[in-house]
Motif scaffolding. Structure first.
Motif, PDB file in Angstrom:
ATOM      1  N   MET A  55      -3.450 -21.784 -92.660  1.00 37.22           N
ATOM      2  CA  MET A  55      -4.495 -20.977 -92.034  1.00 37.22           C
ATOM      3  C   MET A  55      -3.802 -19.903 -91.198  1.00 37.22           C
ATOM      4  O   MET A  55      -3.088 -20.225 -90.249  1.00 37.22           O
ATOM      5  N   LEU A  84      -5.904 -19.726 -96.135  1.00 29.26           N
ATOM      6  CA  LEU A  84      -7.102 -19.249 -95.456  1.00 29.26           C
ATOM      7  C   LEU A  84      -6.731 -18.157 -94.462  1.00 29.26           C
ATOM      8  O   LEU A  84      -5.880 -18.373 -93.597  1.00 29.26           O
ATOM      9  N   VAL A  86      -7.993 -16.194 -91.260  1.00 27.37           N
ATOM     10  CA  VAL A  86      -8.968 -16.279 -90.175  1.00 27.37           C
ATOM     11  C   VAL A  86      -8.608 -15.131 -89.241  1.00 27.37           C
ATOM     12  O   VAL A  86      -7.601 -15.186 -88.537  1.00 27.37           O
ATOM     13  N   PHE A 103      -4.820 -14.977-100.528  1.00 27.32           N
ATOM     14  CA  PHE A 103      -5.661 -15.924 -99.800  1.00 27.32           C
ATOM     15  C   PHE A 103      -6.781 -16.451-100.698  1.00 27.32           C
ATOM     16  O   PHE A 103      -7.309 -15.726-101.532  1.00 27.32           O
ATOM     17  N   ASP A 104      -7.141 -17.709-100.478  1.00 22.47           N
ATOM     18  CA  ASP A 104      -8.269 -18.306-101.193  1.00 22.47           C
ATOM     19  C   ASP A 104      -9.592 -17.993-100.505  1.00 22.47           C
ATOM     20  O   ASP A 104     -10.631 -17.936-101.163  1.00 22.47           O
ATOM     21  N   HIS A 105      -9.556 -17.806 -99.171  1.00 22.81           N
ATOM     22  CA  HIS A 105     -10.757 -17.472 -98.388  1.00 22.81           C
ATOM     23  C   HIS A 105     -10.372 -16.527 -97.259  1.00 22.81           C
ATOM     24  O   HIS A 105      -9.242 -16.554 -96.778  1.00 22.81           O
ATOM     25  N   HIS A 106     -11.350 -15.735 -96.830  1.00 24.05           N
ATOM     26  CA  HIS A 106     -11.189 -14.804 -95.705  1.00 24.05           C
ATOM     27  C   HIS A 106     -12.348 -15.064 -94.745  1.00 24.05           C
ATOM     28  O   HIS A 106     -13.501 -14.794 -95.084  1.00 24.05           O
ATOM     29  N   ILE A 116     -14.932 -23.762 -92.158  1.00 21.22           N
ATOM     30  CA  ILE A 116     -13.553 -23.768 -92.661  1.00 21.22           C
ATOM     31  C   ILE A 116     -13.205 -25.162 -93.186  1.00 21.22           C
ATOM     32  O   ILE A 116     -12.617 -25.303 -94.260  1.00 21.22           O
ATOM     33  N   ALA A 119     -14.685 -25.659 -96.537  1.00 23.28           N
ATOM     34  CA  ALA A 119     -13.957 -24.910 -97.579  1.00 23.28           C
ATOM     35  C   ALA A 119     -12.701 -25.671 -97.990  1.00 23.28           C
ATOM     36  O   ALA A 119     -12.390 -25.776 -99.187  1.00 23.28           O
ATOM     37  N   ILE A 120     -12.001 -26.232 -97.012  1.00 19.89           N
ATOM     38  CA  ILE A 120     -10.802 -27.007 -97.321  1.00 19.89           C
ATOM     39  C   ILE A 120     -11.173 -28.238 -98.144  1.00 19.89           C
ATOM     40  O   ILE A 120     -10.536 -28.547 -99.149  1.00 19.89           O
ATOM     41  N   ARG A 123     -12.083 -27.529-101.906  1.00 18.00           N
ATOM     42  CA  ARG A 123     -11.170 -26.792-102.789  1.00 18.00           C
ATOM     43  C   ARG A 123     -10.825 -27.618-104.024  1.00 18.00           C
ATOM     44  O   ARG A 123     -10.840 -28.841-103.980  1.00 18.00           O
TER      45      ARG A 123
END
Length: 126
Positions: A55, A84, A86, A103-106, A116, A119-120, A123
């Motif tokens: 992260m 991730l 953040v 990144f997999d997520h923003h 968050i 999301a983890i 996955r």
């Protein structure tokens, strides 16, 4: 509160107060957490510790989060870590840049930690 996870989570952000809150939250859910205050520290920790989830803040001193993500992806380790972002960066172009960097997520600050965590947890596993 623990979900009995044994996953390793690396958190890098130059805001000590946020890092402290992140650590308390994720440790309560069973994650083993290491932290870094900048991109160079995040890369060093990644090389030696190989966490499952990373992260990263984007705007950190020295090496920024995008550069860290690109380097982690360049290494090509398997299993592939979940990355991730953040960050305070909220424009669509900035989000697109995060995804392009690997990144997999923003997530935009102030990010909701339960989102968050979800999301983890959701996955894909390799």
């Amino acid at each position: 509160m623990s979900t009995a996870k044994t996953e390793r989570l690396l958190i890098a952000d130059d805001d000590a107060g946020l890092v402290e809150a992140y650590v308390l939250f994720f440790e309560a859910y069973g994650y083993t957490v290491q932290t870094a205050v900048d991109g160079a520290g995040a890369l060093a920790a990644y090389y030696t510790w190989r966490p499952d989830v990373v992260m990263l803040d984007i705007q950190m001193p020295g090496v920024d989060g995008h550069a860290v993500a690109r380097e982690i992806r360049r290494m090509g380790f398997t299993p592939r870590p979940f990355l991730l972002a953040v960050t305070a960066l909220r424009a669509p172009a900035e989000k697109a840049e995060s995804i392009k960097a690997g990144f997999d997520h923003h997530f935009v600050k102030p990010a909701r930690l339960p989102v968050i965590l979800a999301a983890i947890a959701s996955r894909p596993t390799i």
